[in-house]
Design an enzyme around this catalytic site. Structure first.
Site, short mmCIF file in Angstrom:
data_model
loop_
_atom_site.label_atom_id
_atom_site.label_comp_id
_atom_site.label_asym_id
_atom_site.label_seq_id
_atom_site.Cartn_x
_atom_site.Cartn_y
_atom_site.Cartn_z
N HIS A 23 0.80 -1.24 0.00
CA HIS A 23 0.00 0.00 0.00
C HIS A 23 0.82 1.27 0.00
O HIS A 23 0.28 2.36 -0.10
CB HIS A 23 -0.92 0.03 1.23
CG HIS A 23 -0.18 0.21 2.52
ND1 HIS A 23 0.46 -0.81 3.14
CD2 HIS A 23 0.04 1.30 3.27
CE1 HIS A 23 1.04 -0.36 4.24
NE2 HIS A 23 0.81 0.92 4.34
N1 UDP Z 1 -3.18 -5.57 9.18
C1 UDP Z 1 -4.48 -5.99 9.38
N2 UDP Z 1 -5.24 -6.34 8.29
C2 UDP Z 1 -4.74 -6.33 7.01
C3 UDP Z 1 -3.40 -5.90 6.82
C4 UDP Z 1 -2.65 -5.52 7.92
O1 UDP Z 1 -4.96 -6.04 10.51
O2 UDP Z 1 -5.47 -6.66 6.08
C5 UDP Z 1 -2.40 -5.14 10.36
C6 UDP Z 1 -1.08 -5.83 10.55
O3 UDP Z 1 -1.24 -7.02 11.31
C7 UDP Z 1 -0.27 -4.78 11.28
C8 UDP Z 1 -0.80 -3.48 10.73
O4 UDP Z 1 -2.08 -3.78 10.18
O5 UDP Z 1 -0.52 -4.84 12.67
C9 UDP Z 1 0.12 -2.92 9.67
O6 UDP Z 1 -0.49 -1.86 9.07
P1 UDP Z 1 -0.02 -1.23 7.67
O7 UDP Z 1 0.62 -2.27 6.85
O8 UDP Z 1 -1.21 -0.53 7.12
O9 UDP Z 1 0.97 -0.08 8.10
P2 UDP Z 1 2.55 0.04 8.32
O10 UDP Z 1 2.92 -0.91 9.41
O11 UDP Z 1 3.21 -0.23 7.03
O12 UDP Z 1 2.74 1.46 8.73
#
Ligand code: UDP
Length: 354
Positions: free
Chosen positions: A203
């Site tokens: 994303h």
């Molecule tokens: N996550 C979730 N459902 C999904 C994809 C990710 O609950 O379909 C959770 C994942 O377990 C983690 C968090 O969302 O705890 C990560 O979020 P994201 O990838 O949006 O953000 P980033 O960590 O890259 O900032």
């Protein structure tokens, strides 16, 4: 103390879920949701599933460019902090909500605590990296997940007080991963068998906003040589639709809506490997002992790469296939704390009392 916590997107709900309970046992918290992520499946579902308090204030400031969004948040949070005059502001991670919360507080001369401080990908083209750096330099209390993060802050000579507390996402994973791992429902719903599929997420702006890179992502996923389960972030869905690539991708992968934490963790803990451009997911794969292939050429979670459990392949399909077939290290040291970071965060907050 009266503390205003600012959150706005999916991983911040997970982080606040670890901290808000213990924080409220000792302090008064006003949880402010900027509305950066406003879809139910990226926000409200976490409140229900993770049994955390819901937001006390919802600002509905999503949408627009990073600059416009941050500006709107800064203005709204400036007003809110002027009215509330809390003893401290608490922010998490590296989003526009993090930056706006920290800067609005610093400008109002209210002490700022930053959880997940000190993380660096050293890639200033990432909007998140700018947010990390600026936020850390206006924070009074920098709560870091690892010694490496503390070393980054020492090199930058930040002014605030740096404390290694561990990672609050580890707290949540330790608590919920065993329950999620025992639930076959999400695997059955996706039509996959434990150990046979890869779980993919993408994303980041750097992966999905440029149509050429988006097309490379699609070809990489279609050529990976294993069943792919892809819970699709709304941003990525919109970009795939605009590029006319969604049907092609759907023909060769299992596309799901964004999942709640438990269903996602069920799929993550039983996957053969994870392909991701997410920060949080790299870390959760490591904790679960699932090899990670990161669809970026840098990461702020460098320790997972150094430990041999994560490989950076950018969008190189051949490198991704090779990374999937690699031998795994025999050991998996504890990199980001012992699952009790939230308690240390709450204890450290007291140092900001005036
Ligand atoms: N996550 C979730 N459902 C999904 C994809 C990710 O609950 O379909 C959770 C994942 O377990 C983690 C968090 O969302 O705890 C990560 O979020 P994201 O990838 O949006 O953000 P980033 O960590 O890259 O900032």
């Amino acid at each position: 103390m009266r503390i205003v916590t600012v959150i706005g997107n999916r991983p911040q709900f997970v982080k606040a879920a670890a901290v808000s309970g213990p924080l409220r046992a000792e302090h008064e918290e006003l949880l402010v949701h900027t509305g950066q992520h406003y879809d139910d499946e990226l926000s409200a579902i976490f409140v229900r599933e993770l049994e955390m308090p819901g937001p006390d204030v919802e600002l509905q400031l999503g949408g627009g460019t990073n600059t416009a969004q941050t500006a709107r948040m800064l203005a709204a949070l400036g007003d809110l902090l002027g009215d509330e005059r809390p003893d401290a502001v608490l922010v998490y991670g590296d989003t526009n909500s993090t930056l706006a919360g920290a800067l609005a507080a610093a400008q109002a001369r209210i002490p700022v605590a930053h959880v997940e401080a000190g993380m660096r990908s050293f890639d200033r083209a990432m909007p998140e990296e700018l947010n990390r750096v600026v936020c850390d330099h206006v924070s009074d209390l920098l709560l870091v997940p690892s010694q490496g993060a503390a070393d980054n802050l020492a090199r930058e000579s930040v002014a605030g007080d740096v404390r290694v507390v561990g990672d609050v996402m580890v707290d949540v994973a330790r608590l919920l991963a065993p329950r999620a791992r025992a639930d076959d429902g999400p695997l059955r719903a996706a039509g996959v068998t434990a150990g046979d599929y890869v779980l993919a997420t993408a994303h980041r702006a750097g992966t999905v906003d440029d149509p050429q890179r988006l097309a490379r992502l699609v070809e990489l996923l279609l050529g990976i040589g294993a069943p792919v389960v892809l819970p699709l972030h709304p941003r990525t869905r919109a970009r795939l639709e605009a590029a006319g690539l969604l049907d092609r991708l759907r023909a060769g992968t299992t596309i799901l809506p964004p999942l709640g934490y438990l269903a996602f963790t069920a799929l993550l803990t039983r996957a053969r490997a994870v392909l991701t451009d997410s920060g949080g997911v790299q870390k959760e794969a490591y904790l679960a002992g699932v090899p990670c292939v990161t669809l970026r050429d840098t990461t702020e979670w460098v320790e997972t790469v150094q430990a041999g459990w994560n490989v950076l392949v950018d969008l190189d399909a051949q490198a991704a296939r090779a990374a999937l077939d690699r031998e795994l290290p025999a050991t998996r040291p504890e990199l980001y704390g012992d699952g009790h970071a939230a308690g240390r965060v709450v204890a450290a907050m007291a140092t900001l009392a005036r």
